[in-house]
Design a protein around this motif. Sequence first.
Motif, PDB file in Angstrom:
ATOM      1  N   LEU A 275       5.461 -16.595  -2.714  1.00 27.17           N
ATOM      2  CA  LEU A 275       6.117 -15.521  -3.481  1.00 27.17           C
ATOM      3  C   LEU A 275       5.431 -14.173  -3.322  1.00 27.17           C
ATOM      4  O   LEU A 275       6.078 -13.134  -3.361  1.00 27.17           O
ATOM      5  N   HIS A 276       4.131 -14.175  -3.127  1.00 31.00           N
ATOM      6  CA  HIS A 276       3.406 -12.911  -3.006  1.00 31.00           C
ATOM      7  C   HIS A 276       3.921 -12.077  -1.834  1.00 31.00           C
ATOM      8  O   HIS A 276       3.830 -10.864  -1.852  1.00 31.00           O
TER       9      HIS A 276
ATOM     10  N   PHE B 254       6.692  -9.770  -3.114  1.00 33.15           N
ATOM     11  CA  PHE B 254       6.144  -8.722  -3.971  1.00 33.15           C
ATOM     12  C   PHE B 254       5.355  -7.717  -3.140  1.00 33.15           C
ATOM     13  O   PHE B 254       5.417  -6.519  -3.384  1.00 33.15           O
ATOM     14  N   MET B 255       4.624  -8.200  -2.149  1.00 34.42           N
ATOM     15  CA  MET B 255       3.866  -7.321  -1.266  1.00 34.42           C
ATOM     16  C   MET B 255       4.813  -6.393  -0.503  1.00 34.42           C
ATOM     17  O   MET B 255       4.577  -5.186  -0.407  1.00 34.42           O
ATOM     18  N   LEU B 256       5.902  -6.930   0.021  1.00 32.41           N
ATOM     19  CA  LEU B 256       6.868  -6.102   0.740  1.00 32.41           C
ATOM     20  C   LEU B 256       7.485  -5.045  -0.176  1.00 32.41           C
ATOM     21  O   LEU B 256       7.727  -3.913   0.245  1.00 32.41           O
ATOM     22  N   ALA B 257       7.729  -5.403  -1.426  1.00 33.13           N
ATOM     23  CA  ALA B 257       8.298  -4.439  -2.373  1.00 33.13           C
ATOM     24  C   ALA B 257       7.312  -3.313  -2.666  1.00 33.13           C
ATOM     25  O   ALA B 257       7.714  -2.145  -2.746  1.00 33.13           O
ATOM     26  N   THR B 258       6.035  -3.627  -2.799  1.00 40.62           N
ATOM     27  CA  THR B 258       5.057  -2.563  -3.039  1.00 40.62           C
ATOM     28  C   THR B 258       4.958  -1.667  -1.813  1.00 40.62           C
ATOM     29  O   THR B 258       4.881  -0.448  -1.932  1.00 40.62           O
ATOM     30  N   TRP B 259       4.979  -2.250  -0.634  1.00 41.73           N
ATOM     31  CA  TRP B 259       4.932  -1.453   0.594  1.00 41.73           C
ATOM     32  C   TRP B 259       6.160  -0.561   0.711  1.00 41.73           C
ATOM     33  O   TRP B 259       6.070   0.567   1.174  1.00 41.73           O
TER      34      TRP B 259
END
Length: 94
Positions: free
Chosen positions: A69-70, A73-78
């Motif tokens: 899942l991370h 979320f990582m792609l969304a922050t990027w």
Amino acid sequence: MSTYKYSLQPFNYLKDRAESNPDQLLFDGIDVSATNIFAFEFVKKLATYFREIGVKKGQTVALHLPEPLHIMFMLATWHEAAISVAYVPSLESK
């Protein structure tokens, strides 16, 4: 100049995967799996949520999530030009 069109834009790579093969699995974990289209739509929603709560370019977002899942979320922050870091509660000072 690189000929690889996704070298600096992982979100666009995910978008391309969702458009070209929406039902293919992006990842298949023990507890969680996601198709390309599900992951793309989820990342878009997360990026919108981050924007709504005030995440700004260059800010750091700590993530404490199970794999894989991370990744979303990582792609969304990027996508929001923020920085994602792993948050590990056991490293907190006591």
